[in-house]
Write a protein that holds these residues in place. Structure first.
Motif, mmCIF file in Angstrom:
data_model
loop_
_atom_site.group_PDB
_atom_site.id
_atom_site.type_symbol
_atom_site.label_atom_id
_atom_site.label_comp_id
_atom_site.label_asym_id
_atom_site.label_seq_id
_atom_site.Cartn_x
_atom_site.Cartn_y
_atom_site.Cartn_z
ATOM 1 N N ARG A 1 13.049 3.572 5.695
ATOM 2 C CA ARG A 1 13.293 2.127 5.634
ATOM 3 C C ARG A 1 12.489 1.503 4.515
ATOM 4 O O ARG A 1 11.260 1.667 4.526
ATOM 5 C CB ARG A 1 12.892 1.502 6.972
ATOM 6 C CG ARG A 1 12.923 -0.008 6.949
ATOM 7 C CD ARG A 1 12.379 -0.580 8.201
ATOM 8 N NE ARG A 1 11.802 -1.882 7.875
ATOM 9 C CZ ARG A 1 11.397 -2.734 8.772
ATOM 10 N NH1 ARG A 1 11.469 -2.442 10.046
ATOM 11 N NH2 ARG A 1 10.874 -3.885 8.424
ATOM 12 N N GLU B 1 -3.302 -8.793 11.876
ATOM 13 C CA GLU B 1 -3.804 -7.487 12.309
ATOM 14 C C GLU B 1 -5.047 -7.631 13.204
ATOM 15 O O GLU B 1 -5.807 -6.684 13.359
ATOM 16 C CB GLU B 1 -4.107 -6.617 11.089
ATOM 17 C CG GLU B 1 -2.863 -6.342 10.253
ATOM 18 C CD GLU B 1 -3.065 -5.250 9.205
ATOM 19 O OE1 GLU B 1 -2.439 -4.182 9.299
ATOM 20 O OE2 GLU B 1 -3.842 -5.493 8.270
ATOM 21 N N ASN C 1 -5.604 -1.119 7.712
ATOM 22 C CA ASN C 1 -6.890 -1.670 8.125
ATOM 23 C C ASN C 1 -7.030 -1.554 9.635
ATOM 24 O O ASN C 1 -6.088 -1.197 10.335
ATOM 25 C CB ASN C 1 -6.991 -3.136 7.693
ATOM 26 C CG ASN C 1 -7.432 -3.248 6.239
ATOM 27 O OD1 ASN C 1 -8.033 -2.324 5.691
ATOM 28 N ND2 ASN C 1 -7.120 -4.372 5.625
ATOM 29 N N MET D 1 0.822 -1.213 0.000
ATOM 30 C CA MET D 1 0.000 0.000 0.000
ATOM 31 C C MET D 1 0.857 1.265 0.000
ATOM 32 O O MET D 1 0.519 2.265 -0.626
ATOM 33 C CB MET D 1 -0.918 0.002 1.229
ATOM 34 C CG MET D 1 -2.244 -0.603 0.960
ATOM 35 S SD MET D 1 -3.068 0.334 -0.333
ATOM 36 C CE MET D 1 -3.944 -0.938 -1.147
ATOM 37 N N VAL E 1 -3.224 -4.381 -3.531
ATOM 38 C CA VAL E 1 -1.863 -4.506 -4.062
ATOM 39 C C VAL E 1 -1.227 -5.742 -3.435
ATOM 40 O O VAL E 1 -1.377 -5.976 -2.233
ATOM 41 C CB VAL E 1 -1.004 -3.268 -3.696
ATOM 42 C CG1 VAL E 1 0.338 -3.324 -4.413
ATOM 43 C CG2 VAL E 1 -1.732 -1.981 -4.010
HETATM 44 N N1 LIG Z 1 -2.225 -4.656 0.325
HETATM 45 C C1 LIG Z 1 -3.518 -4.319 0.177
HETATM 46 O O1 LIG Z 1 -4.132 -4.582 -0.864
HETATM 47 C C2 LIG Z 1 -4.244 -3.573 1.272
HETATM 48 C C3 LIG Z 1 -5.557 -3.126 1.017
HETATM 49 C C4 LIG Z 1 -6.230 -2.406 2.000
HETATM 50 C C5 LIG Z 1 -5.606 -2.134 3.203
HETATM 51 N N2 LIG Z 1 -4.343 -2.601 3.415
HETATM 52 C C6 LIG Z 1 -3.719 -2.302 4.713
HETATM 53 O O2 LIG Z 1 -2.540 -1.560 4.469
HETATM 54 C C7 LIG Z 1 -1.593 -1.809 5.513
HETATM 55 C C8 LIG Z 1 -0.284 -2.227 4.872
HETATM 56 O O3 LIG Z 1 -0.505 -3.447 4.192
HETATM 57 P P1 LIG Z 1 0.464 -3.930 3.024
HETATM 58 O O4 LIG Z 1 -0.262 -4.996 2.294
HETATM 59 O O5 LIG Z 1 0.995 -2.768 2.280
HETATM 60 O O6 LIG Z 1 1.635 -4.597 3.895
HETATM 61 P P2 LIG Z 1 3.119 -4.923 3.436
HETATM 62 O O7 LIG Z 1 3.195 -5.091 1.958
HETATM 63 O O8 LIG Z 1 3.601 -6.014 4.332
HETATM 64 O O9 LIG Z 1 3.898 -3.593 3.780
HETATM 65 C C9 LIG Z 1 4.179 -3.185 5.073
HETATM 66 C C10 LIG Z 1 5.509 -2.494 5.035
HETATM 67 O O10 LIG Z 1 5.810 -2.005 6.330
HETATM 68 C C11 LIG Z 1 7.185 -2.179 6.547
HETATM 69 N N3 LIG Z 1 7.520 -2.122 7.967
HETATM 70 C C12 LIG Z 1 7.409 -3.083 8.923
HETATM 71 N N4 LIG Z 1 7.900 -2.636 10.095
HETATM 72 C C13 LIG Z 1 8.313 -1.373 9.877
HETATM 73 C C14 LIG Z 1 8.944 -0.404 10.693
HETATM 74 N N5 LIG Z 1 9.208 -0.645 11.984
HETATM 75 N N6 LIG Z 1 9.287 0.779 10.136
HETATM 76 C C15 LIG Z 1 9.014 1.046 8.846
HETATM 77 N N7 LIG Z 1 8.427 0.149 8.014
HETATM 78 C C16 LIG Z 1 8.086 -1.034 8.533
HETATM 79 C C17 LIG Z 1 7.467 -3.539 5.931
HETATM 80 O O11 LIG Z 1 8.833 -3.684 5.702
HETATM 81 P P3 LIG Z 1 9.484 -5.166 5.789
HETATM 82 O O12 LIG Z 1 8.843 -5.951 4.685
HETATM 83 O O13 LIG Z 1 10.924 -4.857 5.605
HETATM 84 O O14 LIG Z 1 9.148 -5.684 7.154
HETATM 85 C C18 LIG Z 1 6.674 -3.423 4.644
HETATM 86 O O15 LIG Z 1 7.423 -2.782 3.646
HETATM 87 C C19 LIG Z 1 -2.211 -2.907 6.382
HETATM 88 O O16 LIG Z 1 -2.839 -2.350 7.507
HETATM 89 C C20 LIG Z 1 -3.252 -3.534 5.468
HETATM 90 O O17 LIG Z 1 -4.324 -4.129 6.178
HETATM 91 C C21 LIG Z 1 -3.643 -3.309 2.480
#
Ligand SMILES: NC(=O)c1ccc[n+]([C@@H]2O[C@H](COP(=O)([O-])OP(=O)(O)OC[C@H]3O[C@@H](n4cnc5c(N)ncnc54)[C@H](OP(=O)(O)O)[C@@H]3O)[C@@H](O)[C@H]2O)c1
Length: 292
Positions: free
Chosen positions: A37, A256, A98, A18, A122
């Motif tokens: 980061r 989550e 979320n 995201m 995504v």
């Molecule tokens: N993906 C979707 O389609 C979608 C849709 C709606 C809502 N959401 C919501 O969006 C949020 C993010 O989801 P996502 O799918 O984007 O997750 P994701 O791809 O796992 O991305 C999360 C990012 O946060 C980073 N991170 C973890 N710990 C951190 C820290 N201490 N400091 C800085 N960065 C850190 C991770 O890095 P590392 O990988 O290096 O740990 C990763 O790059 C969630 O709440 C999810 O429910 C996602």
């Protein structure tokens, strides 16, 4: 041309799926985006349609106070992601996560917290992220209020982006869908549509939806309920999908659940209500996934 000095520089905490999508739209709108980061970060965003893949170079964040922040890490990592950040007392925060309440107690008292609800999706893993669905996105404050000055510029480059004043009903609707679909599909390791086909799962989904309606109705008598039907509609529209909690549980990652069903339980506690179906499903998910 020299950019205007009040052009927001957006700091991205959580440069994953995201976060990369948000960075792509912010950059398209002309806003600088920086990261701590990984730092610096080179990302590739790919598309379901015919658009060519885009490379995004996100430079390392400069020293100095952060005035505009996007939080897009998974909710259990919010405290860690914000721990070392030099937030300005009046920082504007876009919370692209979320669940609810994941930044409670982590922001300065004068922060302007803007919540983001999206139905876009995504997938991927650093450094390549794939835009599976580009749907609707709403931004707004829980209590309402006008859009900031930068919003129209961003909305011109972020398809399906609208300002919602207030955004709370949309947040609650998304929360209920997540609170029913995510833990059930995670525990039973099934795609979303299975909740409509399996009578036992359907009955559990209905209990979770009804309890959510009881709680949200107690929090706000204007809550219109109807969560059973709304959850069924989401499960139908996403029948073949794997929910994010199922995906997290399949790879043994922290879920989550605390920001989703956990938020409902904390509100229920405050009001002296019991939500047994949510209590039980939180315990079951925690038993099968690592502790935050
Ligand atoms: N993906 C979707 O389609 C979608 C849709 C709606 C809502 N959401 C919501 O969006 C949020 C993010 O989801 P996502 O799918 O984007 O997750 P994701 O791809 O796992 O991305 C999360 C990012 O946060 C980073 N991170 C973890 N710990 C951190 C820290 N201490 N400091 C800085 N960065 C850190 C991770 O890095 P590392 O990988 O290096 O740990 C990763 O790059 C969630 O709440 C999810 O429910 C996602």
């Amino acid at each position: 041309m020299t950019p205007p000095s009040d052009l927001p520089v957006w700091h991205l905490a959580g440069a994953g799926n995201m976060g990369t999508l948000a960075a792509f739209y912010l950059r398209a709108a002309g806003f600088p985006v920086v990261v701590r980061r990984p730092s610096p970060a080179r990302k590739t965003l790919t598309f379901e349609d015919r658009r060519a893949p885009r490379t995004l170079d996100l430079p390392a964040a400069p020293a100095g106070p952060i005035r505009h922040l996007v939080v897009a890490c998974k909710t259990p990592y919010s405290a860690a992601a914000l721990a070392e950040l030099p937030l300005a007392p009046d920082v504007t925060v876009l919370r692209l996560q979320n669940g609810l309440g994941s930044l409670d107690g982590l922001l300065p008292a004068g922060a302007d917290l803007i919540e983001v609800v999206t139905t876009s999706a995504v997938k991927g893993r650093h450094p390549t992220h794939h835009l599976v669905a580009e749907n609707q996105t709403w931004m707004g404050r829980a209590r309402g209020g006008p859009a900031p000055a930068w919003f129209d510029t961003l909305a011109a480059h972020w398809p399906g982006l609208e300002w919602a004043a207030p955004i709370r009903e949309r947040q609650w609707r998304k929360l209920v869908a997540n609170a029913v679909i995510n833990p059930l599909t995670g525990l039973y390791d099934v795609p979303n549509g299975r909740l409509l086909e399996d009578p036992d799962l359907r009955a559990r989904a209905d209990r979770l939806a009804d309890e959510a309606d009881t709680l949200l109705g107690a929090l706000d008598p204007a809550w219109s309920g109807g969560s059973r039907q709304q959850v069924a509609a989401v499960a139908r529209a996403t029948a073949g999908n794997t929910s994010s909690m199922r995906a997290d549980m399949q790879r043994g990652a922290v879920t989550e659940i605390d920001a989703i069903n956990g938020w409902l339980l904390r509100q229920a506690d405050r009001l002296g209500l019991d939500l047994p179906a949510h209590r039980e499903i939180v315990a079951a998910v925690l038993e099968h996934s690592p502790a935050p």
